[in-house]
Design a protein around this motif. Structure first.
Motif, PDB file in Angstrom:
ATOM      1  N   ASP A  90       0.834  -1.199   0.000  1.00  0.00           N
ATOM      2  CA  ASP A  90       0.000   0.000   0.000  1.00  0.00           C
ATOM      3  C   ASP A  90       0.869   1.249   0.000  1.00  0.00           C
ATOM      4  OD1 ASP A  90      -2.774   1.170   0.414  1.00  0.00           O
ATOM      5  OD2 ASP A  90      -1.718   2.000   2.150  1.00  0.00           O
ATOM      6  N   THR A  91       1.884   1.269   0.839  1.00  0.00           N
ATOM      7  CA  THR A  91       2.791   2.409   0.937  1.00  0.00           C
ATOM      8  C   THR A  91       3.523   2.646  -0.380  1.00  0.00           C
ATOM      9  OG1 THR A  91       3.065   2.005   3.301  1.00  0.00           O
ATOM     10  CG2 THR A  91       4.738   3.366   2.238  1.00  0.00           C
ATOM     11  N   LEU A  92       3.998   1.588  -1.016  1.00  0.00           N
ATOM     12  CA  LEU A  92       4.705   1.698  -2.287  1.00  0.00           C
ATOM     13  C   LEU A  92       3.795   2.250  -3.388  1.00  0.00           C
ATOM     14  CD1 LEU A  92       7.321   1.069  -3.928  1.00  0.00           C
ATOM     15  CD2 LEU A  92       6.247  -1.108  -4.485  1.00  0.00           C
ATOM     16  N   LEU A  93       2.581   1.707  -3.491  1.00  0.00           N
ATOM     17  CA  LEU A  93       1.642   2.186  -4.516  1.00  0.00           C
ATOM     18  C   LEU A  93       1.314   3.653  -4.311  1.00  0.00           C
ATOM     19  CD1 LEU A  93      -0.745  -0.887  -4.711  1.00  0.00           C
ATOM     20  CD2 LEU A  93       0.782  -0.079  -6.526  1.00  0.00           C
ATOM     21  N   ARG A  94       1.064   4.047  -3.063  1.00  0.00           N
ATOM     22  CA  ARG A  94       0.738   5.451  -2.771  1.00  0.00           C
ATOM     23  C   ARG A  94       1.933   6.370  -3.029  1.00  0.00           C
ATOM     24  NH1 ARG A  94      -4.018   6.480  -0.090  1.00  0.00           N
ATOM     25  NH2 ARG A  94      -5.210   4.635   0.446  1.00  0.00           N
ATOM     26  N   ALA A  95       3.138   5.888  -2.746  1.00  0.00           N
ATOM     27  CA  ALA A  95       4.343   6.690  -2.991  1.00  0.00           C
ATOM     28  C   ALA A  95       4.532   6.981  -4.479  1.00  0.00           C
ATOM     29  CB  ALA A  95       5.576   5.969  -2.433  1.00  0.00           C
ATOM     30  N   HIS A  96       3.986   6.112  -5.321  1.00  0.00           N
ATOM     31  CA  HIS A  96       4.086   6.299  -6.771  1.00  0.00           C
ATOM     32  C   HIS A  96       2.848   6.979  -7.346  1.00  0.00           C
ATOM     33  CE1 HIS A  96       7.902   4.313  -7.597  1.00  0.00           C
ATOM     34  NE2 HIS A  96       7.604   3.553  -6.554  1.00  0.00           N
ATOM     35  N   GLY A  97       2.025   7.569  -6.474  1.00  0.00           N
ATOM     36  CA  GLY A  97       0.904   8.378  -6.931  1.00  0.00           C
ATOM     37  C   GLY A  97      -0.406   7.657  -7.151  1.00  0.00           C
ATOM     38  N   HIS A  98      -0.491   6.395  -6.736  1.00  0.00           N
ATOM     39  CA  HIS A  98      -1.735   5.643  -6.908  1.00  0.00           C
ATOM     40  C   HIS A  98      -2.617   5.784  -5.675  1.00  0.00           C
ATOM     41  CE1 HIS A  98      -0.065   3.738 -10.455  1.00  0.00           C
ATOM     42  NE2 HIS A  98       1.008   3.432  -9.752  1.00  0.00           N
ATOM     43  N   GLU A  99      -3.905   5.648  -5.890  1.00  0.00           N
ATOM     44  CA  GLU A  99      -4.857   5.570  -4.786  1.00  0.00           C
ATOM     45  C   GLU A  99      -5.187   4.099  -4.609  1.00  0.00           C
ATOM     46  OE1 GLU A  99      -9.514   6.681  -3.973  1.00  0.00           O
ATOM     47  OE2 GLU A  99      -8.386   7.883  -5.395  1.00  0.00           O
ATOM     48  N   THR A 100      -5.234   3.607  -3.371  1.00  0.00           N
ATOM     49  CA  THR A 100      -5.560   2.196  -3.147  1.00  0.00           C
ATOM     50  C   THR A 100      -6.907   2.068  -2.459  1.00  0.00           C
ATOM     51  OG1 THR A 100      -4.376   2.159  -1.034  1.00  0.00           O
ATOM     52  CG2 THR A 100      -3.135   1.482  -2.983  1.00  0.00           C
ATOM     53  N   VAL A 101      -7.648   1.040  -2.865  1.00  0.00           N
ATOM     54  CA  VAL A 101      -8.917   0.692  -2.237  1.00  0.00           C
ATOM     55  C   VAL A 101      -8.819  -0.782  -1.877  1.00  0.00           C
ATOM     56  CG1 VAL A 101     -11.410   0.458  -2.581  1.00  0.00           C
ATOM     57  CG2 VAL A 101     -10.175   2.388  -3.614  1.00  0.00           C
ATOM     58  N   HIS A 102      -8.997  -1.080  -0.608  1.00  0.00           N
ATOM     59  CA  HIS A 102      -8.911  -2.467  -0.139  1.00  0.00           C
ATOM     60  C   HIS A 102     -10.317  -3.037   0.012  1.00  0.00           C
ATOM     61  CE1 HIS A 102      -4.581  -2.529   0.831  1.00  0.00           C
ATOM     62  NE2 HIS A 102      -4.772  -1.227   0.873  1.00  0.00           N
ATOM     63  N   SER A 103     -10.560  -4.143  -0.668  1.00  0.00           N
ATOM     64  CA  SER A 103     -11.840  -4.839  -0.595  1.00  0.00           C
ATOM     65  C   SER A 103     -11.562  -6.334  -0.694  1.00  0.00           C
ATOM     66  CB  SER A 103     -12.743  -4.380  -1.745  1.00  0.00           C
ATOM     67  OG  SER A 103     -13.982  -5.024  -1.663  1.00  0.00           O
ATOM     68  N   PRO A 104     -11.048  -6.919   0.412  1.00  0.00           N
ATOM     69  CA  PRO A 104     -10.673  -8.333   0.353  1.00  0.00           C
ATOM     70  C   PRO A 104     -11.875  -9.237   0.107  1.00  0.00           C
ATOM     71  CG  PRO A 104     -10.452  -7.474   2.591  1.00  0.00           C
ATOM     72  CD  PRO A 104     -10.829  -6.332   1.708  1.00  0.00           C
ATOM     73  N   ARG A 105     -11.648 -10.233  -0.695  1.00  0.00           N
ATOM     74  CA  ARG A 105     -12.681 -11.234  -0.948  1.00  0.00           C
ATOM     75  C   ARG A 105     -12.588 -12.281   0.141  1.00  0.00           C
ATOM     76  NH1 ARG A 105     -14.421 -11.085  -6.886  1.00  0.00           N
ATOM     77  NH2 ARG A 105     -13.496  -9.112  -7.421  1.00  0.00           N
ATOM     78  N   ARG A 106     -13.701 -12.848   0.459  1.00  0.00           N
ATOM     79  CA  ARG A 106     -13.691 -13.898   1.484  1.00  0.00           C
ATOM     80  C   ARG A 106     -13.030 -15.140   0.924  1.00  0.00           C
ATOM     81  NH1 ARG A 106     -17.511 -13.193   5.836  1.00  0.00           N
ATOM     82  NH2 ARG A 106     -18.475 -11.158   5.549  1.00  0.00           N
ATOM     83  N   ARG A 107     -12.146 -15.698   1.721  1.00  0.00           N
ATOM     84  CA  ARG A 107     -11.452 -16.923   1.324  1.00  0.00           C
ATOM     85  C   ARG A 107     -12.422 -18.094   1.467  1.00  0.00           C
ATOM     86  NH1 ARG A 107      -5.791 -18.066   3.904  1.00  0.00           N
ATOM     87  NH2 ARG A 107      -5.245 -16.479   2.424  1.00  0.00           N
ATOM     88  N   ALA A 108     -12.447 -18.922   0.464  1.00  0.00           N
ATOM     89  CA  ALA A 108     -13.313 -20.110   0.505  1.00  0.00           C
ATOM     90  C   ALA A 108     -12.823 -21.055   1.593  1.00  0.00           C
ATOM     91  CB  ALA A 108     -13.297 -20.811  -0.845  1.00  0.00           C
ATOM     92  N   SER A 109     -13.726 -21.745   2.197  1.00  0.00           N
ATOM     93  CA  SER A 109     -13.370 -22.731   3.225  1.00  0.00           C
ATOM     94  C   SER A 109     -12.531 -23.837   2.588  1.00  0.00           C
ATOM     95  CB  SER A 109     -14.615 -23.342   3.852  1.00  0.00           C
ATOM     96  OG  SER A 109     -15.387 -22.339   4.438  1.00  0.00           O
ATOM     97  N   PRO A 110     -11.527 -24.322   3.318  1.00  0.00           N
ATOM     98  CA  PRO A 110     -10.705 -25.408   2.759  1.00  0.00           C
ATOM     99  C   PRO A 110     -11.541 -26.660   2.521  1.00  0.00           C
ATOM    100  CG  PRO A 110      -9.936 -24.751   4.958  1.00  0.00           C
ATOM    101  CD  PRO A 110     -11.132 -23.923   4.628  1.00  0.00           C
TER     102      PRO A 110
END
Length: 53
Positions: free
Chosen positions: A31-51
């Motif tokens: 996240d820090t690297l992407l923002r340092a290069h001028g990008h905006e980040t949006v975090h929306s993790p997908r739910r991991r399927a049950s094993p």
């Protein structure tokens, strides 16, 4: 990750990167690297399927 580019004004753009992994978090190294290069980040993790058993 999904990238969308927004034009702010002539010659200036901002890329929004949608991060869908559950192991990347706001403020981490990626996240820090992407923002340092001028990008905006949006975090929306997908739910991991049950094993499978």
């Amino acid at each position: 990750m999904h990238d969308t580019t927004t034009v702010l004004e002539e010659g200036n753009t901002v890329s929004t990167v949608l991060i869908t992994t559950d192991y990347l978090h706001p403020g981490d190294d990626v996240d820090t690297l992407l923002r340092a290069h001028g990008h905006e980040t949006v975090h929306s993790p997908r739910r991991r399927a049950s094993p499978r058993r």
